[in-house]
Design a protein around this motif. Structure first.
Motif, PDB file in Angstrom:
ATOM      1  N   CYS A 160      12.101 -41.294  10.838  1.00 33.46           N
ATOM      2  CA  CYS A 160      11.758 -40.574   9.200  1.00 33.46           C
ATOM      3  C   CYS A 160       9.796 -40.730   8.822  1.00 33.46           C
ATOM      4  CB  CYS A 160      11.688 -41.268   8.138  1.00 33.46           C
ATOM      5  SG  CYS A 160      13.914 -41.506   8.020  1.00 33.46           S
ATOM      6  N   LEU A 161       9.443 -41.731   9.264  1.00 27.40           N
ATOM      7  CA  LEU A 161       8.149 -42.192   9.115  1.00 27.40           C
ATOM      8  C   LEU A 161       7.196 -41.121  10.218  1.00 27.40           C
ATOM      9  CD1 LEU A 161       6.996 -45.919   9.301  1.00 27.40           C
ATOM     10  CD2 LEU A 161       7.033 -44.523   7.170  1.00 27.40           C
ATOM     11  N   GLY A 162       7.408 -40.633  10.917  1.00 29.24           N
ATOM     12  CA  GLY A 162       6.095 -39.487  11.950  1.00 29.24           C
ATOM     13  C   GLY A 162       7.078 -37.611  11.326  1.00 29.24           C
ATOM     14  N   GLN A 163       7.555 -37.926  10.527  1.00 28.06           N
ATOM     15  CA  GLN A 163       8.380 -36.782   9.793  1.00 28.06           C
ATOM     16  C   GLN A 163       6.735 -35.301  10.007  1.00 28.06           C
ATOM     17  OE1 GLN A 163      11.332 -34.574   9.235  1.00 28.06           O
ATOM     18  NE2 GLN A 163      11.623 -36.144  11.046  1.00 28.06           N
ATOM     19  N   SER A 164       5.964 -36.249   9.183  1.00 32.79           N
ATOM     20  CA  SER A 164       4.328 -35.964   8.887  1.00 32.79           C
ATOM     21  C   SER A 164       4.136 -35.341  10.141  1.00 32.79           C
ATOM     22  CB  SER A 164       3.988 -36.651   7.745  1.00 32.79           C
ATOM     23  OG  SER A 164       3.496 -37.318   8.674  1.00 32.79           O
ATOM     24  N   ASP A 165       4.316 -35.376  10.924  1.00 30.06           N
ATOM     25  CA  ASP A 165       3.474 -34.833  12.146  1.00 30.06           C
ATOM     26  C   ASP A 165       4.185 -33.612  13.048  1.00 30.06           C
ATOM     27  OD1 ASP A 165       2.287 -37.089  12.622  1.00 30.06           O
ATOM     28  OD2 ASP A 165       3.910 -37.912  14.055  1.00 30.06           O
ATOM     29  N   LYS A 176       5.859 -25.728   0.953  1.00 31.32           N
ATOM     30  CA  LYS A 176       5.737 -26.522   0.279  1.00 31.32           C
ATOM     31  C   LYS A 176       7.059 -27.522   0.588  1.00 31.32           C
ATOM     32  CE  LYS A 176       5.068 -29.598  -3.613  1.00 31.32           C
ATOM     33  NZ  LYS A 176       3.996 -29.948  -4.800  1.00 31.32           N
ATOM     34  N   ASN A 177       8.053 -26.923   0.199  1.00 29.83           N
ATOM     35  CA  ASN A 177       9.504 -27.306   0.795  1.00 29.83           C
ATOM     36  C   ASN A 177      10.241 -26.964   1.569  1.00 29.83           C
ATOM     37  OD1 ASN A 177       9.511 -28.094  -1.716  1.00 29.83           O
ATOM     38  ND2 ASN A 177       9.570 -26.778  -3.276  1.00 29.83           N
ATOM     39  N   GLY A 178       9.657 -26.293   2.653  1.00 30.18           N
ATOM     40  CA  GLY A 178      10.150 -25.992   3.780  1.00 30.18           C
ATOM     41  C   GLY A 178      10.637 -26.561   5.199  1.00 30.18           C
ATOM     42  N   ALA A 179      10.265 -28.202   4.485  1.00 31.22           N
ATOM     43  CA  ALA A 179      11.587 -29.506   4.989  1.00 31.22           C
ATOM     44  C   ALA A 179      12.384 -29.768   4.964  1.00 31.22           C
ATOM     45  CB  ALA A 179      10.839 -30.544   6.198  1.00 31.22           C
ATOM     46  N   LEU A 180      12.760 -29.363   3.479  1.00 25.91           N
ATOM     47  CA  LEU A 180      13.964 -30.035   2.871  1.00 25.91           C
ATOM     48  C   LEU A 180      15.435 -30.125   3.559  1.00 25.91           C
ATOM     49  CD1 LEU A 180      12.769 -29.881  -0.971  1.00 25.91           C
ATOM     50  CD2 LEU A 180      12.691 -31.377  -0.041  1.00 25.91           C
ATOM     51  N   LEU A 181      15.165 -28.916   4.090  1.00 25.12           N
ATOM     52  CA  LEU A 181      16.866 -28.867   3.976  1.00 25.12           C
ATOM     53  C   LEU A 181      17.246 -29.374   5.593  1.00 25.12           C
ATOM     54  CD1 LEU A 181      19.398 -26.786   4.657  1.00 25.12           C
ATOM     55  CD2 LEU A 181      18.236 -25.294   6.021  1.00 25.12           C
ATOM     56  N   GLY A 182      15.847 -29.321   6.550  1.00 23.42           N
ATOM     57  CA  GLY A 182      15.992 -30.069   7.668  1.00 23.42           C
ATOM     58  C   GLY A 182      16.146 -31.764   7.132  1.00 23.42           C
ATOM     59  N   GLN A 183      15.685 -31.815   6.292  1.00 32.25           N
ATOM     60  CA  GLN A 183      15.540 -33.790   6.624  1.00 32.25           C
ATOM     61  C   GLN A 183      16.683 -34.473   4.672  1.00 32.25           C
ATOM     62  OE1 GLN A 183      11.814 -34.623   4.327  1.00 32.25           O
ATOM     63  NE2 GLN A 183      10.808 -34.412   5.935  1.00 32.25           N
ATOM     64  N   VAL A 220       8.889 -34.437  20.735  1.00 31.34           N
ATOM     65  CA  VAL A 220       8.736 -34.435  19.619  1.00 31.34           C
ATOM     66  C   VAL A 220       8.646 -35.653  19.014  1.00 31.34           C
ATOM     67  CG1 VAL A 220      10.500 -34.398  17.860  1.00 31.34           C
ATOM     68  CG2 VAL A 220      10.808 -32.683  19.197  1.00 31.34           C
ATOM     69  N   LEU A 221       9.263 -36.939  19.320  1.00 29.36           N
ATOM     70  CA  LEU A 221       9.390 -38.078  18.654  1.00 29.36           C
ATOM     71  C   LEU A 221       8.102 -38.911  19.348  1.00 29.36           C
ATOM     72  CD1 LEU A 221      12.887 -39.403  18.440  1.00 29.36           C
ATOM     73  CD2 LEU A 221      11.247 -38.122  16.775  1.00 29.36           C
TER      74      LEU A 221
END
Length: 402
Positions: free
Chosen positions: A132-137, A145-152, A223-224
């Motif tokens: 969760c903390l590394g999502q911004s990477d 702007k909202n491209g990550a909402l579906l995945g997260q 990824v991680l």
């Protein structure tokens, strides 16, 4: 630090996936290869060979720019999904059901059961706090702007829960077949290969399962660990270290730490890693309080890259003491039991119940304290937004001149 350690651990697990694949291809000669290493090495010869094969296989992926990794990740997702479904169907059909593990009744009642249920829930959530903390990477590469909402908001919670449930079903069915519980799919497949006659069906099944697990570990390492930690390393010396060089540094450290020692012997160190949520949950509380409440989801983009007193994010000598205090307040009540657990001291106290909900407590305490300190000690330029422009003067300078 966590990126370096988990890079090594997951490369070792990736090596086990390589061994499963080679066991299926070569057969008994590789399955029962003579171990030429001493017991003090904490690793078998075959596992060590496969570990370095995995390390070499990781190198080409690290050369690919992060924004071009979507297709390999899509392929890896399809492979690991097929592997999970295949192992689930095989285990359920072979055991003629899900086994007895799911039907086993609890031996706990009352408050003890309730606290342990909460502990199980927060452990499940805590295992994903680092991601969760590394999502911004990775969300930084989104096209809108909202491209990550579906995945997260949907895909990640759904796949995490389904994967855990499928793992429980496979472990339960396998326990009915072999009389012991395997929570690690790598060990289950290697056990099957060592106990079977390695007929064509067994070879084919374990080969494709190992291939799916291999794709999974390659993706996780990229990824991680390597890319995310590589991005962090670029901030130390950006004139010398880019993301690719940082990723290679992480890989080298992951090899140097001899991760098989951590997996096979260092139970104390693994306990520290598993309790990492104690340190991460207050960080998430601080981040969410700062972005959603203090700043109302608005940022001065240019100020993020200005390292002087005119930046809205310079605070006091470059440090926001409010965030530091909030993080500490979410952490210190949990440390006594955590230290006692690491040291292997079995003694129950009322503090244990707090640690069982450390994710929720750390998040809530840091969130409230951070917000309260910003109310008592407000910062200049914390509201509003502005676009990115190339400048060395932040919004504080604009406020002073006006």
């Amino acid at each position: 630090m966590t990126g370096c350690v988990w890079m090594g651990v997951q490369m070792y697990w990736g090596g086990l996936a390589v061994r499963i694949v080679l066991n299926a291809i070569i057969g008994p000669r590789f399955v029962f290869m003579t171990n030429t290493l001493p017991e003090s090495a904490n690793v078998e010869t075959a596992n060590l060979i496969c570990f370095f094969i995995f390390v070499i296989a990781s190198l080409p992926l690290m050369m690919v720019p992060p924004e071009r990794l979507q297709l390999p990740f899509h392929i890896a997702f399809a492979m690991i999904t097929s592997t999970l479904i295949g192992m689930l169907l095989w285990s359920m059909i072979a055991a003629r059901g899900a086994g007895d593990l799911l039907a086993t009744s609890t031996t706990q009642t009352g408050s003890e059961l309730s606290w342990n249920m909460l502990y199980g829930l927060q452990s499940f959530i805590g295992g994903w706090l680092g991601g969760c903390l590394g999502q911004s990477d990775w969300t930084r590469y989104s096209q809108h702007k909202n491209g990550a909402l579906l995945g997260q908001g949907f895909a990640a919670p759904l796949t995490v829960c389904l994967t855990a449930f499928v793992g429980i079903l496979i472990a339960s069915a396998a326990s009915a077949l072999y009389g012991q519980i395997f929570w690690n799919p790598f060990l289950l497949l290697m056990f099957i290969q060592s106990k079977s006659t390695l007929d064509p069906a067994t070879r084919a099944g374990t080969f494709f399962a190992g291939l799916g697990l291999l794709a999974s570990q390659l993706s996780l390492c990229i990824v991680l660990n390597s890319v995310s930690a590589g991005m962090d390393l670029t901030t130390l010396a950006p004139q010398y270290i880019n993301i690719r060089r940082g990723a290679f540094i992480i890989l080298v450290i992951g090899v140097v730490i001899l991760p098989w020692n951590l997996v096979n012997t260092a139970s104390t160190f693994l306990t520290v890693l598993q309790g990492w949520s104690i340190f991460l949950s207050p960080m998430i509380g601080v981040l969410l309080a700062d972005y959603f409440v203090v700043r109302h989801r608005s940022l001065h983009l240019a100020d993020l890259y200005i390292g002087n007193q005119t930046s809205a994010y310079w605070y006091t000598a470059g440090f926001n003491f409010r965030a530091c205090v909030a993080w500490a307040m979410g952490l210190w009540p949990l440390l006594p039991v955590f230290v006692r657990t690491v040291r292997g001291i079995e003694e129950y106290s009322g503090w244990d119940n707090l640690v069982r909900v450390n994710v929720f407590f750390g998040f809530a305490a840091a969130f409230v304290v951070h917000l309260g300190l910003h109310v008592v000690f407000p910062t200049r330029g914390s509201r509003g937004d502005s676009p990115f422009v190339k400048t060395d003067r932040g919004v504080i300078a604009d406020e002073q001149s006006s």
